[in-house]
Design a protein around this motif. Structure first.
Motif, PDB file in Angstrom:
ATOM      1  N   SER A 143      42.137  54.137  28.303  1.00  0.00           N
ATOM      2  CA  SER A 143      41.501  55.147  27.913  1.00  0.00           C
ATOM      3  C   SER A 143      40.317  55.817  28.938  1.00  0.00           C
ATOM      4  N   LYS A 145      36.717  58.284  28.692  1.00  0.00           N
ATOM      5  CA  LYS A 145      35.750  59.349  27.815  1.00  0.00           C
ATOM      6  C   LYS A 145      35.203  60.449  28.628  1.00  0.00           C
ATOM      7  N   ARG A 222      42.218  68.195  26.755  1.00  0.00           N
ATOM      8  CA  ARG A 222      42.185  68.136  25.265  1.00  0.00           C
ATOM      9  C   ARG A 222      42.177  66.594  25.026  1.00  0.00           C
ATOM     10  N   LYS A 223      41.713  66.309  23.919  1.00  0.00           N
ATOM     11  CA  LYS A 223      41.695  64.795  23.393  1.00  0.00           C
ATOM     12  C   LYS A 223      43.025  64.639  22.829  1.00  0.00           C
ATOM     13  N   LYS A 244      39.371  60.555  25.417  1.00  0.00           N
ATOM     14  CA  LYS A 244      38.462  60.679  24.205  1.00  0.00           C
ATOM     15  C   LYS A 244      37.240  61.443  24.543  1.00  0.00           C
ATOM     16  N   LYS A 245      36.879  62.467  23.815  1.00  0.00           N
ATOM     17  CA  LYS A 245      35.553  63.131  24.103  1.00  0.00           C
ATOM     18  C   LYS A 245      34.472  62.568  23.375  1.00  0.00           C
TER      19      LYS A 245
END
Length: 421
Positions: A143, A145, A222-223, A244-245
């Protein structure tokens, strides 16, 4: 009796001559990075002197994949194996090996059937692929951020065991859910970008080193789940990265407290200074300036209160937080307005005094009923309308009024100096 024995011996000799023999190669392993695969088939007792005397057929399991007709000097290829080919000149020397592109090869048994005039023979080779070697491995990044202040976002994808030496051997595809973002075709050295992600790009020179990361503009990001699919000749693999935002604040807790406190200190100093001016100079509350300053102060006090509310409630919405920050910054202009009203520039005071002098002159010289008609006239126009006696009176009044207003300006300057001290 003897004719029968002779016939049997001749038939046995003929059968021995009718069989072709092959080099004993029972299997072949497919390399993970090979662009082409050679399935071996070598005839050890080939005697043909012309290609017209030979015929070759290759099979995969029970399906015919390639035929070479020597008399017609023609090759026929199966649609399932379009890259299949042999070398006719080598075939005449006994080399009937089949060459296939790596993408066309399948794991299983391949059979080579050779006919040389009246002799024939066949040989089976097992093609083995190592599935473990055929897989690409990736650096473990699950992932990433994304902060709202980023202008560009890099979604990582690093292949750890890439072995390609040329960009033509690589293929890359990035997807978001079921939507394709960008496709890089190595053999064509061309990138195709989706209209939904116009800013998407990769770096071909870095891709050859194993870096297949995707670069996107912040507005296109986009998330969700992004998938990186890489192919290197016969090997392939994919990695999934979640974007992830981050809603974390750009400021620490102490900084946020300072942002909210300092505007209220500015407002407090404004009201303190405003109260001191009212008490010291006994301003009249019906004065337009007093009403304006009081209204101005109340407006920005409420503005700061709303700013704190927006700033605290914008934890999950950066747009609301930005509105709150703007409301907190705006009270900083209050002292400038107060200082302007109290310490008006000298040239503006002189202009006001000059206008007041002219109005007084008109009041003392002309009758009250004529003053309104002459109030908007310039000094030159006033002089043209005045009689000789009015001009004499005007000159005497002008001298007296100048003394009065010069004294007024002197007093104002003295008060300003004392206030500054």
């Amino acid at each position: 009796m003897w004719p029968v024995v002779a016939a049997l011996l001749l038939g046995s000799f003929h059968c021995c001559l009718a069989q072709l023999t092959f080099k004993n190669i029972s299997s072949v392993n497919v390399g993970c990075c090979s662009r082409d695969v050679l399935i071996p088939c070598y005839v050890t007792n080939m005697q043909a002197e012309n290609i017209n005397e030979l015929f070759l057929k290759w099979k995969f399991e029970q399906s015919v994949i390639f035929i070479f007709d020597g008399p017609a000097n023609k090759s026929t290829t199966s649609l399932q194996f379009p890259s299949a080919q042999i070398s006719p000149s080598e075939f005449l020397k006994g080399n009937a090996s089949l060459k296939l592109a790596r993408n066309d090869t399948k794991k299983g048994n391949y059979t080579c059937e050779v006919t040389e005039l009246s002799r024939e023979g066949k040989h089976t080779v097992e093609l083995i692929t190592n599935d473990g070697l055929a897989q690409l491995t990736f650096k473990n990044i699950s992932s990433v951020k994304v902060n709202h202040c980023f202008r560009e976002v890099l979604i990582p994808c690093y292949v750890t065991n890439i072995e390609a030496e040329n960009i033509n051997q690589l293929y890359l595809e990035w997807t978001y859910g079921l939507s394709v973002i960008i496709v890089f075709d190595g053999p064509a050295n061309k990138s195709t970008t989706s209209l939904q992600f116009p800013s998407a790009q990769i770096f071909p020179s870095e891709f050859l080193k194993g870096n297949a990361s995707l670069k996107l503009a912040r507005n296109d990001t986009r998330k969700g789940t992004y998938t990186c699919k890489v192919k290197e000749l016969g090997r392939k693999g994919q990695q999934v990265v979640k974007v992830k935002k981050s809603e974390d604040s750009l400021c620490s807790f102490r900084e946020e407290v300072a942002i909210m406190v300092f505007p209220f200190l500015t407002i407090l100093l404004f009201w303190v200074q405003f109260g001191i001016l009212l008490r010291k100079y006994k301003f009249n509350w019906t004065n337009t300036k007093i009403v304006f300053l009081c209204t101005f102060g109340l407006l920005f006090t409420f503005d700061a209160l709303f700013g704190v509310i927006f700033f605290l409630s914008g934890v999950k919405d950066s747009k609301i937080k930005s509105y709150g920050l703007f409301c907190l910054i705006s009270p900083s202009v209050m002292p400038a307005v107060l200082q302007y009203v109290k310490f008006k520039p000298g040239w503006l005071q002189k202009a006001s005094a000059k206008k007041a002098t002219l109005q007084c002159q008109m009041f003392f010289i002309w009758p009250q009923e004529q003053t309104p008609q002459r109030a908007n006239l310039s000094p030159v126009q006033l002089a043209s309308h005045a009689s000789p006696s009015e001009v004499a009176t005007l000159s005497a009044a002008n001298t007296s009024l100048h003394v009065i207003f010069n004294q007024h300006l002197s007093d104002s300057a003295t008060n300003t100096t004392l206030e500054k001290k």
